[in-house]
Write an enzyme that holds these catalytic residues in place. Structure first.
Site, short mmCIF file in Angstrom:
data_model
loop_
_atom_site.label_atom_id
_atom_site.label_comp_id
_atom_site.label_asym_id
_atom_site.label_seq_id
_atom_site.Cartn_x
_atom_site.Cartn_y
_atom_site.Cartn_z
N CYS A 1 9.49 7.86 0.80
CA CYS A 1 9.00 6.59 1.35
C CYS A 1 10.16 5.61 1.50
O CYS A 1 10.15 4.74 2.34
CB CYS A 1 7.93 6.01 0.46
SG CYS A 1 8.46 5.86 -1.25
N GLU B 1 0.64 2.11 -2.95
CA GLU B 1 2.05 2.23 -2.55
C GLU B 1 2.08 3.05 -1.28
O GLU B 1 1.64 4.21 -1.29
CB GLU B 1 2.83 2.90 -3.67
CG GLU B 1 2.75 2.08 -4.93
CD GLU B 1 3.77 2.55 -5.92
OE1 GLU B 1 4.96 2.38 -5.65
OE2 GLU B 1 3.36 3.12 -6.95
#
Ligand code: NAP
Length: 516
Positions: A318, A284
């Protein structure tokens, strides 16, 4: 399907009794400051000569020190995990779920203490730290449901054979986590490994080892045997390759930057001597997330959504918004409203305990990188809000809006990971979608629009793992917004779902001839 499941709710720190509990937790943290963290290998605590510091980004105070694993200790930890796998893989799902439920209970009991360390070490405000803990509780509780469903395997046809196809654990994994969710993501990755019957070695980010360790200690108390998890702090550039390349590693569960994630992905593809099996990588990675504001949008709501997405936790998520793509006819109204929102969020030097909305960025490295991008942005466009920063006491950067950015500018394409948003003017909804999709990333995105046609079009064409409408692009909720990105944002992990757990299991097909 999820009847009875309730998402955990953030504490309301405006209540005096909760404030008091938080203050008491800070006092507990104060009493422990200067601590040294060990490695934990097969249940044994090992203190190394080589150490590194953990620093409070609000004040630059040294909070403590962490041992740092050597190459031999990485090998030792992986072998300890391999030994533990022999028994843990045979543990029943019921037993693993019991451990996880106990873990959730321990987290609730130690909530203020865990939040306090997170606040000190990452610079989060109280609500953000507690929100992270809530998400972690949701992960644990959702995985307890999913693993029981996965235990049923997949339905098959039966003839004169008895056929079963069941999920089995893979073996030893490595979890490598970032600093921005030092408790929640460190924990999520190793919990997913453990609840699926795997064992793992667990490398926290070097900026935030204490928060990770405080969680690790709770996990040691939840009933899982020694060696199922192994705390392995150390610099990623020193030990990262050693862990990833190790022949006994079956999977790597990574969250962090695109560059490190791609490096891991590439290295894991090589089969090393003594290795059985191809390594699986769940990565990720970063984002360059956009919010589109079209001519029909509710501008006040859009400005609030962009400000919240771009500036909460100093833009260090993020999922944070770093590009606002705004139709020309609403540009001036939108930018004025966004500036108003941003001005409410000034980053004053503080203590980290004052629970201001905006705190420091995570470290000197982050401060240097973000301020460099602000200066690049000053050259590429017009800084219409913020652009000011100071590292006098801690690493503080004001929420910054840079207008007049064009789609080819650096700050329109590179991940900044700080409180900076670029405003790009567009002349059509198609152009907005085209720019939104032009980066190498594909993590989150949002559209503010009251035009049904645009909403329908964006649902199909806005290519991100998490897409939202008339809402901010941060704050995914477990079992409501499965999280994970496309493109160079990652392998589409979708945390909190059965798909996430399936990443760490093989499917074994077993057939028995009943006529024999
Ligand atoms: P990072 O620099 O990539 O570090 C992440 C982890 O990788 C740390 O534990 C780091 O160790 C380790 N590492 C560094 N070099 C390595 C190597 N060569 N081999 C193996 N591991 C290595 O990322 P970060 O600065 O901590 O986190 C910020 C990034 O994470 C941003 O790009 C953000 O978008 C991304 N992120 C993504 C998600 C998501 O769900 N997609 C969630 C959170 C964050 P050290 O700390 O020792 O360097």
């Amino acid at each position: 399907m999820y009847k009875g499941f309730k998402n955990a709710v953030e504490l309301d720190f405006s209540k005096p009794e909760l404030k008091e509990k938080m203050q008491a937790a800070f006092e507990q943290v104060d009493a422990e400051k200067g601590l040294t963290l060990p490695l934990v290998i097969g249940g044994e605590r090992i203190y190394t000569e080589k150490k590194f510091e953990s620093i409070n980004p609000s004040t630059k105070e040294v909070l403590g020190y962490s041992s740092s694993a050597s190459a031999e200790q990485c090998d030792q930890a992986i072998r300890a995990a391999q030994d533990a796998f022999a028994t843990w893989r045979k543990s029943s799902v019921d037993e693993r779920v019991r451990c996880m439920r106990k873990l959730a209970q321990l987290l609730v009991e130690n909530r203020f203490y865990i939040d306090a360390w997170n606040i000190e070490e990452s610079g989060k405000n109280w609500g953000e730290a507690d929100g992270e803990l809530c998400e972690l509780l949701d992960f644990i509780n959702s995985y307890c449901v999913h693993i029981q469903t996965l235990e049923e395997g997949i339905p098959l046809m039966h003839t004169d054979e008895h056929n079963v196809c069941k999920y089995i654990p893979m073996g030893v994994g490595a979890t490598i986590s970032p600093w921005n969710f030092p408790v929640g993501l460190f924990a999520n990755m190793l919990i997913a490994a453990a609840i699926t019957g795997n064992t793992s070695v667990n490398k926290p980010a070097s900026t935030t080892p204490i928060s990770a360790f405080k969680f690790f200690e709770l996990m040691e108390k939840c009933g899982i045997p020694a060696g199922v998890i192994n705390f392995l702090p150390g610099s990623g550039s020193d030990i990262g390759d050693l862990i990833v390349d190790h022949p006994l590693i079956r999977f790597i569960n990574f969250t962090g930057s695109k560059d490190v994630g791609c490096r891991i992905y590439e290295r894991a593809g090589k089969v090393n001597p003594g290795q059985k099996g191809l390594k699986k990588v769940v990565a990720e990675m970063g984002g360059k997330n956009a919010i589109i504001v079209d001519s029909s949008a509710n501008i006040a709501k859009a400005a609030q959504g962009v400000a919240s997405s771009a500036f909460t936790f100093q833009g260090q998520k993020c999922s944070a918004c770093s590009r606002a793509l705004v139709m020309a006819d609403v540009h001036d109204e939108f930018v004025a409203a966004l500036i108003e929102e941003a001005k409410k969020l000034k980053a004053d030097q503080g203590t980290g305990r004052d629970n201001k909305t905006i705190g420091p960025v995570s470290s000197k490295d982050a401060y240097d990188k973000i301020t460099e991008y602000i200066e690049i942005g000053r050259g590429e466009g017009d800084v219409v809000c913020g652009g000011t920063y100071s590292d006098e006491k801690g690493y503080y950067i004001d929420p910054t809006i840079i207008d007049g950015i064009s789609r080819t500018d650096r700050i329109a394409n590179e991940e900044i990971f700080g409180p900076v948003v670029a405003v790009i003017t567009v002349n059509s909804f198609d152009e907005a979608l085209d720019i939104a999709n032009q980066t190498e990333y594909g993590l989150t995105g949002s559209v503010y629009s009251e035009t049904r046609e645009n909403v329908i079009k964006a649902k199909d064409e806005f290519n991100v793992g998490n897409l939202y409408f008339n809402r901010k692009c941060t704050a995914a909720v477990v079992l409501q917004h499965p999280f994970g990105g496309f493109n160079l944002s990652g392998t589409d992990a979708k945390t909190g779902t059965p798909n996430y757990l399936r990443n760490f299991m093989y499917l074994k097909s077993i057939s028995e001839d009943l006529t024999f």
